[in-house]
Design a protein around this motif. Structure first.
Motif, mmCIF file in Angstrom:
data_model
loop_
_atom_site.group_PDB
_atom_site.id
_atom_site.type_symbol
_atom_site.label_atom_id
_atom_site.label_comp_id
_atom_site.label_asym_id
_atom_site.label_seq_id
_atom_site.Cartn_x
_atom_site.Cartn_y
_atom_site.Cartn_z
ATOM 1 N N ASN A 54 0.867 -1.172 0.000
ATOM 2 C CA ASN A 54 0.000 0.000 0.000
ATOM 3 C C ASN A 54 0.904 1.222 0.000
ATOM 4 O OD1 ASN A 54 -2.245 1.718 0.094
ATOM 5 N ND2 ASN A 54 -3.344 0.325 1.489
ATOM 6 N N ASP A 78 0.071 1.089 -9.014
ATOM 7 C CA ASP A 78 -0.909 0.008 -8.821
ATOM 8 C C ASP A 78 -0.840 -1.002 -9.969
ATOM 9 O OD1 ASP A 78 -2.016 0.791 -6.368
ATOM 10 O OD2 ASP A 78 -3.558 2.049 -7.305
ATOM 11 N N THR A 79 -0.831 -0.503 -11.195
ATOM 12 C CA THR A 79 -0.796 -1.382 -12.372
ATOM 13 C C THR A 79 0.441 -2.269 -12.358
ATOM 14 O OG1 THR A 79 -2.050 0.191 -13.711
ATOM 15 C CG2 THR A 79 -0.720 -1.420 -14.905
ATOM 16 N N GLN A 82 0.500 -4.839 -9.290
ATOM 17 C CA GLN A 82 -0.436 -5.940 -9.486
ATOM 18 C C GLN A 82 0.037 -6.874 -10.602
ATOM 19 O OE1 GLN A 82 -4.282 -3.926 -9.662
ATOM 20 N NE2 GLN A 82 -3.855 -3.021 -7.654
ATOM 21 N N LYS A 88 -3.007 -5.210 -3.036
ATOM 22 C CA LYS A 88 -3.078 -3.986 -2.231
ATOM 23 C C LYS A 88 -3.968 -4.244 -1.026
ATOM 24 C CE LYS A 88 -3.698 0.983 -2.997
ATOM 25 N NZ LYS A 88 -4.133 1.982 -3.995
#
Length: 196
Positions: A54, A78-79, A82, A88
């Protein structure tokens, strides 16, 4: 004889002008391709243990970019995280800290055509030694250094550091794509390899 000599010099000059133009285009294209990226890490850490992440909230509060760019940077992270198999969560194995540092930058562009022989202008006309034809332009802008740090919340230690230097912060052309590509290039160096 004189006409042949003039024709020969004209052909040489035209060839050099074309070559100079190609060199300028090549330099400009190479300058726009990517950031200068580097990374460092704690060699005593087993990075296989990290599965969740996070953002470090205190770091986000200090991030010196506008709200749009902050959102873009976070979405890009984030992309990439992941895609690397991270999830997350509210209680993560890793905190991601984002930093942007700025500095003034001036780029000087040259058409690349200078020659010991050239067309004289100004004080005299005609061919002569040590004259050249050249165009120079300047581009001043804010250059950004993007930093992505991974922090271990359990040990309170900094475990990985990635950086990308050379982002033009004043250009809004394809900005989201450039941020995405910059973050991707930085995070391509994670997970680290012991050979680094």
């Amino acid at each position: 004889m004189i006409n042949g000599c003039i024709t020969k010099h004209t052909n040489v000059m035209n060839s050099l002008k074309k070559l100079g133009g190609f060199l300028v285009v090549a330099v400009l294209l190479s300058a726009c391709t990517s950031l200068r990226v580097a990374s460092d890490f704690d060699k005593d850490v087993d990075f296989k243990n990290y599965k969740t992440y996070n953002f470090y909230e205190k770091g986000l509060e200090k991030l010196e970019v506008n709200g749009l760019d902050k959102k873009r940077m976070m979405a890009a992270v984030d992309t990439e995280m992941q895609a690397k198999g991270f999830t997350k969560t509210a209680n993560p194995d890793l905190f991601v800290n984002l930093v942007v540092m700025k500095r003034e930058r001036t780029d000087v562009y040259d058409n690349g055509f200078y020659s010991p022989w050239g067309w004289r202008g100004g004080w005299g006309w005609g061919w002569g030694p040590y004259w050249g034809v050249g165009m120079r332009s300047f581009d001043r802008y804010q250059e950004g250094l993007f930093i992505i740090d991974f922090l271990d919340p359990k040990t309170k230690m900094h475990v990985w550091h990635g950086r990308g230097d050379g982002f033009n912060l004043d250009s809004f052309k394809n900005r989201e794509e450039r941020i995405n590509e910059g973050v991707k290039e930085i995070l391509a160096q994670y997970p680290p390899h012991s050979s680094n």
